[in-house]
Design a protein around this motif. Structure first.
Motif, short mmCIF file in Angstrom:
data_model
loop_
_atom_site.label_atom_id
_atom_site.label_comp_id
_atom_site.label_asym_id
_atom_site.label_seq_id
_atom_site.Cartn_x
_atom_site.Cartn_y
_atom_site.Cartn_z
N TYR A 7 0.77 -1.04 -0.02
CA TYR A 7 0.07 -0.08 -0.04
C TYR A 7 0.75 1.15 -0.26
O TYR A 7 0.77 2.15 -0.83
CB TYR A 7 -0.89 -0.24 1.41
N GLN A 11 1.58 4.30 -2.85
CA GLN A 11 1.04 5.58 -2.62
C GLN A 11 2.48 6.61 -2.99
O GLN A 11 2.17 7.54 -3.69
CB GLN A 11 1.00 6.08 -1.05
N GLU A 15 2.75 9.17 -5.91
CA GLU A 15 3.41 10.75 -5.66
C GLU A 15 4.43 11.32 -6.48
O GLU A 15 4.69 12.14 -6.95
CB GLU A 15 3.44 10.68 -3.99
N ARG A 106 -0.18 6.85 6.95
CA ARG A 106 -1.03 7.01 6.16
C ARG A 106 -1.44 8.70 5.77
O ARG A 106 -1.74 8.75 4.64
CB ARG A 106 -2.21 6.46 6.83
#
Ligand SMILES: [Zn+2]
Length: 118
Positions: A7, A11, A15, A106
């Protein structure tokens, strides 16, 4: 507690792609240092430019330089986090080595320290 590395990798990769996309609109990579970006000069023929055009171009260049600086420093953080992931050290505080709170990661997958050491 095991972090969901897939995960966070996703991410970070997303980005990174977004930052590089934004950077490429205002800057170009330094061919000698691929991590380094240089702001493109505004497209303007200075010999024939009127005074206001010069001022506009200068302002544009200053804005681009500060945007570029922010994007580049964020990209550096993201790349560092990806590098830590490759070394199996992702999610460990850079100061104390303790695990970084998952909620913090997160909110910012490139965080390098825990809340206490931020
Ligand atoms: Zn810490």
């Amino acid at each position: 507690m095991a972090l969901d590395l897939d995960y966070f990798r996703k991410q970070l990769e997303e980005e990174k792609a977004r930052l590089e996309g934004e950077l490429s609109t205002i800057a170009k990579r330094n061919p000698e240092a691929p991590e380094d970006w240089e702001v493109k000069a505004p497209d303007l023929n200075l010999m024939h430019a009127a005074k206001e055009e010069m001022a506009d171009a200068e302002e544009e260049l200053e804005n681009a330089a500060s945007t570029e600086y922010n994007l580049e420093s964020r990209l550096r953080d993201v790349n560092e986090a990806l590098e830590k992931m490759r070394q199996g050290k992702y999610g460990a505080c850079a100061v104390g080595g303790e695990p970084i709170d998952e909620a913090r990661l997160r909110a910012n997958p490139a965080a390098v320290t825990c809340v206490k050491h931020a």
